[in-house]
Design an enzyme around this catalytic site. Structure first.
Site, PDB file in Angstrom:
ATOM      1  CB  SER A 148       4.206  -3.950   0.812  1.00  0.00           C
ATOM      2  OG  SER A 148       2.797  -4.084  -0.096  1.00  0.00           O
ATOM      3  CG  ASP A 223       0.070   2.620   1.840  1.00  0.00           C
ATOM      4  OD1 ASP A 223      -0.372   2.441   0.659  1.00  0.00           O
ATOM      5  OD2 ASP A 223       0.855   2.007   2.615  1.00  0.00           O
ATOM      6  CG  HIS A 256       2.953   1.270  -0.060  1.00  0.00           C
ATOM      7  ND1 HIS A 256       2.204   0.548   0.977  1.00  0.00           N
ATOM      8  CD2 HIS A 256       3.576   0.367  -1.046  1.00  0.00           C
ATOM      9  CE1 HIS A 256       2.438  -0.647   0.673  1.00  0.00           C
ATOM     10  NE2 HIS A 256       3.008  -1.083  -0.455  1.00  0.00           N
TER      11      HIS A 256
END
Length: 277
Positions: A148, A223, A256
């Site tokens: 991320s 995600d 995620h």
């Protein structure tokens, strides 16, 4: 160097270690974690850097991913910095995506952030001077990966130091921070309103330069931050146009979380080891 050992735990035959030290670059106390494989055969050991995402510390990857079994399998050391400067005297914000826990791996130029938020220098210079002293039989070879915000950091640091890192990988990275809400908020605060200054911290801009290390990216199709924060189209177009080696995989149904990371982590370690050896 003023290193203080916080803990050392045996894991898959190697040692999971945690240290604290005072950072001159960040003007505050910092912690980081590092895994040292057993190296029973006394061979040269390479080093992989892991950069974590928003709200994380060095504990998230070390405690949730199970990476230690892979680091021992491949006989590679793994260092995990914190994501930002911390402390009562360090500038912060009430929002979770700015301030402590959200350093974005840049060197801030704007008040009140510039005093402490020099994460790029901290990682590439200060912590980079410490790491080799902790890895017995260090080979001098390094790769970098992250998740991320940390995927953004790994790509930017890896590409800005293309002669140093053998390979780069990322899970769910912020590929075009200058164009998405997370990045616009962080860059406006840390770097100011002149968007020309943002380019050196944007992977989609950097991938247009020649000679970048091989890159592997994994993105979950489920995600919740995709595609708004994690859009890949322009990055991949620039990579293809400039003949950069980028493998981008969309993994159906994955989100995620660290469940996603743990599932595909062996693939990322194998990718790095191919280039480190």
């Amino acid at each position: 160097m003023n290193l203080k050992s916080i803990e050392k735990r045996l894991s898959f035959g190697g040692q999971q270690c945690k240290y604290s030290h005072y950072s001159e670059a960040l003007q505050c106390d910092m912690t980081f974690s590092i895994y040292l494989p057993s190296n029973r055969e006394q061979k040269k050991i390479p080093l992989i850097w892991w950069l974590s995402g928003l709200t994380c510390t060095d504990d998230n990857f070390s405690q949730k991913s199970g990476f230690q079994s892979l680091a021992e399998k491949y006989q590679v050391a793994v260092i995990i910095p914190d994501t930002s400067p911390r402390g009562e005297n360090v500038a912060d914000d009430e929002a979770w995506d700015l301030g402590q826990g959200a350093g974005f791996y840049v060197n801030a130029t704007q008040s009140p952030w510039a005093k402490n938020y020099q994460m790029y220098t901290y990682i590439t210079e200060e912590l980079s001077a410490i790491a080799p002293t902790l890895v017995p039989e260090f080979s001098g070879q390094e790769s970098i990966m992250g998740h991320s915000m940390g995927g953004h950091g790994a790509l930017v640091i890896g590409m800005k130091n293309a002669d140093r890192f053998k390979s780069i990988s990322a899970f769910s990275p912020i590929l075009s921070p200058s164009q998405v809400p997370w990045g616009i908020k962080a860059f406006s605060s840390y770097l100011g309103e002149d968007q020309a200054t943002w380019k050196e911290w944007d992977s989609t801009e950097l991938i247009q330069e020649s000679g970048m290390p091989p890159i592997l990216i994994s993105q979950g199709s489920a995600d919740t931050f995709y595609p708004e924060q994690l859009e890949e189209t322009t990055f991949l177009e620039h990579a293809q146009k400039n003949n950069q080696e980028v493998q981008y995989s969309k993994e159906e149904g994955y989100d995620h979380s660290y469940f996603f990371i743990a599932t595909f982590l062996d693939e990322h370690f194998a990718f790095h080891m191919k280039h480190l050896k």
